[in-house]
Design an enzyme around this catalytic site. Structure first.
Site, PDB file in Angstrom:
ATOM      1  N   ARG A   1     -11.577   5.982  10.565  1.00 16.18           N
ATOM      2  CA  ARG A   1     -11.116   4.601  10.538  1.00 16.18           C
ATOM      3  C   ARG A   1     -12.206   3.658  10.051  1.00 16.18           C
ATOM      4  O   ARG A   1     -11.944   2.724   9.310  1.00 16.18           O
ATOM      5  CB  ARG A   1     -10.635   4.185  11.930  1.00 16.18           C
TER       6      ARG A   1
ATOM      7  N   SER B   1       0.838  -1.198   0.000  1.00 17.63           N
ATOM      8  CA  SER B   1       0.000   0.000   0.000  1.00 17.63           C
ATOM      9  C   SER B   1       0.883   1.263   0.000  1.00 17.63           C
ATOM     10  O   SER B   1       1.769   1.398  -0.847  1.00 17.63           O
ATOM     11  CB  SER B   1      -0.920  -0.052   1.220  1.00 17.63           C
TER      12      SER B   1
ATOM     13  N   ASP C   1      -8.777  -6.526  -4.281  1.00 17.23           N
ATOM     14  CA  ASP C   1      -8.410  -5.204  -3.772  1.00 17.23           C
ATOM     15  C   ASP C   1      -9.026  -4.146  -4.683  1.00 17.23           C
ATOM     16  O   ASP C   1      -8.590  -3.971  -5.817  1.00 17.23           O
ATOM     17  CB  ASP C   1      -6.882  -5.075  -3.749  1.00 17.23           C
TER      18      ASP C   1
ATOM     19  N   HIS D   1      -7.990  -5.048   0.063  1.00 19.77           N
ATOM     20  CA  HIS D   1      -6.703  -4.367   0.184  1.00 19.77           C
ATOM     21  C   HIS D   1      -5.874  -4.961   1.326  1.00 19.77           C
ATOM     22  O   HIS D   1      -4.647  -5.024   1.247  1.00 19.77           O
ATOM     23  CB  HIS D   1      -6.948  -2.872   0.401  1.00 19.77           C
ATOM     24  N   ASP D   2      -6.557  -5.389   2.373  1.00 19.74           N
ATOM     25  CA  ASP D   2      -5.856  -5.962   3.532  1.00 19.74           C
ATOM     26  C   ASP D   2      -5.159  -7.289   3.215  1.00 19.74           C
ATOM     27  O   ASP D   2      -4.402  -7.798   4.051  1.00 19.74           O
ATOM     28  CB  ASP D   2      -6.840  -6.190   4.688  1.00 19.74           C
TER      29      ASP D   2
END
Lengths: 203, 374
Positions: free
Chosen positions: B221, B151, B318, B351-352
């Site tokens: 968040r 990232s 992602d 994405h994680d």
């Protein structure tokens, strides 16, 4: 570095590249051909693969490999980026035949294509006996074959002519990997199990 | 396979001013750093791991007095793991502007004797890379065996290869992008607005008011977290599950996904600094190395070294930094005849995914690093 025992078409391809050339190998598997070309011909090599296990194997072999689907073309590659673009024993698995041939000659100066020749006499005999051929160069049963296009040396040459592609060289091998000693296309079509072509764009 | 075990962090002080892309200057600064493994005599086995938005220097292992505080990339680092600490010297740091021990907005501004707060200068990815280069100098490392990150960390690896090409033998750019899309920036701005409009923000000087913009940070968040996961994964993990099996017709936590997001938001808001969050998201938005060359990424990638090996990897699910974004990097490297491999990894965590343990993904990283000759 220990090399895989060379496949006979690899030796033909190796004889067509020069040191320093940029070579793109489409459907490069674990990178065996590129390893051989790098070790024996000092080329710069890149491969394209779709399969995860082959990507991992190629990376492990120190080969530059790009994960991509050939059916979608070669959009990640610029025009004239390579001296040779190789499609070894893979054309018969690609559905968009004309598209991939055009793409190869867009990104490369020369295209090198090898494929199993369906008209090889043993294959013909097999069909006459009522069964689909299974051989060294067509090593699959009809129900598990990745091949989607079945064609002969003469079929391929006719397509090249239709597309205006120039055949610079042609080498034909029998089932044992020995060069077939004939010159007439009809004879080669009958005696050759694997055909290797060197193509260029029209001038 | 057991991990690295007990680790320690250190703080390294730098007296030389760090001139920043924004025009600001850090007159002096500290970096929080962790290292694992042993730097060899030739200093040729060092790998720099760059962190993403909320990361820091604690990559792997745990502290002696905090057995549950495991590093954020522990699953890939350790003896026999892809970043093999028996072979490599691994360096992690908290970037300037961070909130985990390096000089950042919550540090004391020497000019005022008070926390920097909103006066902390804006930091860009290239500033981090410059600070990391000084860290390399501190260790006597002329050339990294590899620089890697996921990232925003991948952006730093990419920037390294552009800014200090001769100092990077291998670059691993994972789940990254050559620049953010409008959609990416939009998400970041909503997150920033949540913080900036929190009444407890006090123009960034909340430290002086003994408060923190917890509500804004929490919302930021929660929003960010949605974009890090895939739709499929959220569906599988939470579906429409209700906590109490029936609708309660009010605004309390009803759906499991709400419970999860609020928990993640609360946890994050409990320890992260809002000013750092603002800075990190701006660094993401500004990142666009092709600006060096009138927006032409191909020309920018020509600045990389011909001998640098690149591994670019993306994840199929992602959507924050999609595979297409990684392919832009790959295409620009290929156009320059650079040594690059690209893998599109089929993992379900959005994405994680880059933080997840997966045999194929970790196998690739291990195989790529395994080819490094020391």
């Amino acid at each position: 570095m220990t090399l895989m025992p060379g496949r006979p078409d690899f030796d033909v391809i190796a004889s067509w590249v020069e040191p320093g050339h940029r070579v793109l190998d489409l459907g490069c598997g674990d990178g065996s051909l590129l390893r051989q070309l790098i070790a024996t011909r000092d080329v710069q090599g890149w491969g394209v693969e779709i399969d995860d296990a082959n990507i991992l194997a190629a990376v492990r072999n120190g080969i530059n490999v790009i994960q991509s689907n050939l059916e979608k073309g070669l959009a990640d590659f610029a025009d004239d980026a390579f001296d040779h673009v190789v499609l070894s024993r893979t054309l018969q698995t690609v559905r968009h035949t004309e598209h991939i041939l055009r793409e190869m000659l867009r990104v490369g100066r020369e295209a090198v294509v090898s494929f199993p020749n369906f008209a090889y006499w043993k294959n013909l005999r097999s069909v006459l006996d009522g069964r689909m051929p299974v051989s060294e160069d067509l090593p699959y049963q009809w129900y598990d074959s990745p091949n989607v296009r079945f064609f002969t040396l003469l079929d391929f040459e006719s397509l090249c002519q239709q597309m205006g592609l120039i055949i610079r060289e042609r080498q034909v091998l029998d089932e044992t990997g020995t060069l077939v000693d004939a010159s007439a296309a009809r004879d080669l079509n009958f005696l050759g199990s694997l055909a290797v072509y060197r193509l260029t764009r029209p001038r | 396979m057991p991990g690295i075990g007990v680790v320690e962090s250190q703080r390294i002080h730098f007296n030389e001013p760090l001139h920043l892309r924004s025009g600001g200057v850090l007159p002096s600064y500290e970096l929080a750093v962790e290292t694992y493994g042993t730097l060899n005599a030739a200093k040729s086995n060092a790998i720099l791991v760059c962190h993403a938005l909320s990361g820091h220097h604690h990559l792997a292992g745990h502290y002696a007095d905090q057995p549950n505080n495991i590093g954020w990339w522990d699953n890939i680092i350790g003896p026999g793991r892809p970043l093999d600490t028996d072979k490599f010297f691994i360096v992690g740091l908290n970037n300037p502007g961070g909130c985990h021990g390096s000089t950042g907005p919550s540090s004391i501004n020497p000019a005022t004797g008070k926390p920097w707060g909103a006066d902390f200068p804006m930091v860009a990815v290239v500033d981090w890379v410059n600070a990391q280069a000084r860290l390399a100098d501190f260790f006597g490392i002329d050339q990294w065996a590899a620089v890697m990150g996921g990232s925003l960390g991948g952006m730093q690896a990419l920037r390294w290869s552009i800014t200090y090409p001769e100092r990077v033998r291998n670059a691993l750019v994972i789940a990254s992008a050559p620049k953010l899309s409008a959609q990416n920036i939009a998400f970041n701005d909503v997150a920033r607005q949540a913080i900036l409009t929190d009444p407890d923000f006090h123009g960034g000087h909340y430290y002086e008011f003994g408060t923190r913009p917890v509500r804004g940070l929490r919302l930021a968040r929660m929003l960010g977290h949605i974009t890090y996961l895939s739709n499929d994964q959220m569906g599988e993990k939470f579906g429409r599950e209700l906590r109490n099996n029936a609708f309660s017709f009010d605004f309390d936590v009803e759906f499991e996904v709400e419970s999860y997001l609020r928990y993640q938001g609360d946890k994050f808001a409990g320890y992260f600094d809002a000013n750092t969050y603002l800075l990190m998201t701006k660094a993401l938005d500004y990142f666009d190395p092709a600006r060096l060359d009138d927006g032409d990424l191909v020309r920018t990638m020509a600045r990389t070294h011909t001998d640098t090996n690149f591994l670019v990897a993306s994840f199929t699910t992602d959507w924050r930094f999609s595979p297409a974004r990684s392919r832009e990097i790959v295409a620009a490297l290929l156009a320059n005849g650079r040594k690059v491999s690209y893998a599109e990894i089929d993992l379900n965590y959005g994405h994680d995914s880059f933080l997840m343990e997966d045999a194929h993904y970790h196998g690739l990283v291990g195989a790529f690093l395994g080819n490094i000759k020391l």
